[in-house]
Design an enzyme around this catalytic site. Structure first.
Site, short mmCIF file in Angstrom:
data_model
loop_
_atom_site.label_atom_id
_atom_site.label_comp_id
_atom_site.label_asym_id
_atom_site.label_seq_id
_atom_site.Cartn_x
_atom_site.Cartn_y
_atom_site.Cartn_z
N LYS A 73 -62.94 -37.62 41.99
CA LYS A 73 -62.70 -36.05 41.62
C LYS A 73 -62.11 -36.09 40.18
O LYS A 73 -62.27 -35.30 39.29
CB LYS A 73 -61.71 -35.49 42.44
CG LYS A 73 -62.74 -35.08 43.77
CD LYS A 73 -61.50 -34.21 44.79
CE LYS A 73 -62.10 -33.52 45.63
NZ LYS A 73 -61.33 -32.76 46.54
N ASP A 109 -61.92 -25.96 45.44
CA ASP A 109 -60.95 -26.35 46.48
C ASP A 109 -59.79 -25.09 46.30
O ASP A 109 -59.57 -24.77 47.49
CB ASP A 109 -60.10 -27.65 46.00
CG ASP A 109 -60.84 -28.71 46.53
OD1 ASP A 109 -61.80 -28.57 47.49
OD2 ASP A 109 -60.74 -30.11 46.27
P1 NDP Z 1 -53.74 -37.43 46.82
O1 NDP Z 1 -53.84 -38.73 47.00
O2 NDP Z 1 -53.91 -36.82 45.34
O3 NDP Z 1 -52.13 -37.16 47.14
C1 NDP Z 1 -51.64 -37.56 48.24
C2 NDP Z 1 -50.03 -36.82 48.37
O4 NDP Z 1 -49.41 -37.22 49.58
C3 NDP Z 1 -49.20 -37.27 47.21
O5 NDP Z 1 -48.26 -36.29 47.06
C4 NDP Z 1 -48.41 -38.61 47.91
O6 NDP Z 1 -47.09 -38.47 47.41
C5 NDP Z 1 -48.20 -37.89 49.38
N1 NDP Z 1 -48.02 -39.02 50.52
C6 NDP Z 1 -49.09 -39.83 51.07
N2 NDP Z 1 -48.52 -40.62 51.84
C7 NDP Z 1 -47.32 -40.11 52.14
C8 NDP Z 1 -46.18 -40.56 53.00
N3 NDP Z 1 -46.38 -41.68 53.86
N4 NDP Z 1 -45.06 -39.78 52.65
C9 NDP Z 1 -44.92 -38.80 52.06
N5 NDP Z 1 -45.77 -38.59 51.22
C10 NDP Z 1 -46.99 -39.14 51.06
O7 NDP Z 1 -54.57 -36.69 48.01
P2 NDP Z 1 -55.08 -35.24 47.97
O8 NDP Z 1 -54.28 -34.29 47.50
O9 NDP Z 1 -56.36 -35.38 47.08
O10 NDP Z 1 -55.42 -34.95 49.51
C11 NDP Z 1 -54.49 -34.86 50.31
C12 NDP Z 1 -55.29 -34.40 51.52
O11 NDP Z 1 -55.79 -33.31 51.61
C13 NDP Z 1 -56.42 -35.54 52.15
O12 NDP Z 1 -56.08 -35.96 53.11
C14 NDP Z 1 -57.53 -34.73 51.97
O13 NDP Z 1 -58.58 -34.88 52.90
C15 NDP Z 1 -56.99 -33.18 52.22
N6 NDP Z 1 -57.85 -32.14 51.67
C16 NDP Z 1 -58.51 -31.18 52.28
C17 NDP Z 1 -59.45 -30.41 51.72
C18 NDP Z 1 -60.06 -29.53 52.73
O14 NDP Z 1 -61.02 -28.66 52.27
N7 NDP Z 1 -59.47 -29.11 53.70
C19 NDP Z 1 -59.57 -30.27 50.10
C20 NDP Z 1 -59.00 -31.29 49.42
C21 NDP Z 1 -57.97 -32.23 50.30
P3 NDP Z 1 -46.61 -39.17 46.18
O15 NDP Z 1 -47.10 -38.59 45.19
O16 NDP Z 1 -45.25 -39.66 46.37
O17 NDP Z 1 -47.55 -40.71 46.35
#
Ligand code: NDP
Length: 287
Positions: A73, A109
């Site tokens: 993306k 999105d």
């Molecule tokens: P990113 O990888 O860009 O971001 C992930 C986020 O989750 C970061 O803020 C990260 O924190 C946090 N995170 C991950 N693991 C942990 C943990 N163990 N504890 C605390 N915080 C954590 O992912 P996206 O934003 O692209 O996507 C997130 C979710 O949203 C995905 O599962 C995706 O499938 C879903 N999604 C659903 C959509 C829909 O249409 N329904 C559309 C887009 C996404 P840090 O910054 O500290 O690493």
């Protein structure tokens, strides 16, 4: 009924790695059939090192366009010719449209998220909202909420610096008051006491693991809890909200609406939403 492939057929694809999990082909092929469009939507496994070549292939094969998912993306942005304001500000693209060889990147999105709220009868205008996470999906959701006139948005993230960086980027977009907070603030009643919408934009819960410690009982009774995850159906975040007798919403509706918006970008016609919703529900049930 299978899609009829013949000499008129044009392809739409989705770039991702991995890609076997995607439910978008079911949703879009059902829509193309319902609208009698000579299009077929296929999953395309694209390794990160092949992304530039895959983008060239959009032109070479005269594809109608593609959807883009993890991990492309953000990386695809520099390979495209034009970007929407939303894609530029989010630094990410989930839909590419091939306009006679000129590749236009958009991000549906955030608009999909807003459409899902609207369908639920929830207006984010002048509301107090908490977003958990600061990754790609948070950027899209944040952009749309600012544009929709939310009053105050707090971004809570494990890595505080990422939440603070988002605020610097989006500060001037609208009137919303933006704040950043570390994860432990989720236990602070003051953070959640005025919230009318709390959104999980992290991937925590994808594997049914416990959600982050959060004090849901201090939120107002009418507060809506929204998880962008669409599997499992009742995530650990939503289960907690459900147990605290709060209303909940999962990510299926956003998935549907971002797809419907992409459909309209490719076809210049309204998406058959009911058809897409039924196809998506079937695909998720059988996964
Ligand atoms: P990113 O990888 O860009 O971001 C992930 C986020 O989750 C970061 O803020 C990260 O924190 C946090 N995170 C991950 N693991 C942990 C943990 N163990 N504890 C605390 N915080 C954590 O992912 P996206 O934003 O692209 O996507 C997130 C979710 O949203 C995905 O599962 C995706 O499938 C879903 N999604 C659903 C959509 C829909 O249409 N329904 C559309 C887009 C996404 P840090 O910054 O500290 O690493």
């Amino acid at each position: 009924m299978p899609i009829a492939i013949n000499g008129q057929t044009r392809l739409v694809g989705i770039f991702g790695d991995p890609i076997t999990h995607t439910r978008s082909p079911a949703m879009h092929n059902a829509a193309f059939r319902a609208c009698q469009l000579p299009y077929a939507y296929v999953p395309l496994l694209v390794h990160p090192s092949d992304l530039a070549k895959a983008v060239q292939a959009i032109r070479a094969y005269n594809l109608v366009g593609v959807n883009v998912t993890v991990p492309h993306k953000e990386r695809i942005v520099r390979h495209l010719d034009e970007l929407s304001e939303e894609a530029t500000l989010c630094g990410a693209v989930n839909t590419v449209v091939n306009r006679d060889g000129v590749l236009f990147g958009d991000n549906t999105d955030g608009r999909g998220f807003l459409a899902s709220l609207q369908q639920r009868g929830f207006s984010p205008h002048q509301r107090d909202i908490v977003l958990i996470g600061a990754g790609g999906s948070t950027r899209a959701v944040l952009f749309s909420l600012i544009r929709a006139g939310s009053k105050r948005i707090t971004i809570v993230n494990r890595t505080l610096a990422k939440a603070q960086a988002l605020i610097r980027t989006y500060r001037t977009l609208g009137q919303a008051r933006l704040e950043a907070a570390p994860l432990d603030r989720l236990l602070d009643p003051a953070l959640l006491q005025d919230a009318t919408l709390v959104v999980n934009c992290t991937s925590v819960g994808l594997h049914d693991e416990p959600f982050l410690p959060i004090n849901l009982t201090t939120t107002p009774r009418h507060c809506l809890f929204y998880d962008l995850l669409y599997r499992p159906e009742l995530t650990t975040f939503l289960r907690q909200a459900h147990n605290a007798r709060r209303t909940t919403m999962d990510g299926r509706s956003m998935l549907l609406h971002q797809g419907a918006l992409a459909f309209s970008l490719w076809t210049a016609q309204p998406a058959p939403l009911q058809v897409m919703a039924r196809a998506l529900a079937r695909a998720l049930r059988t996964s």
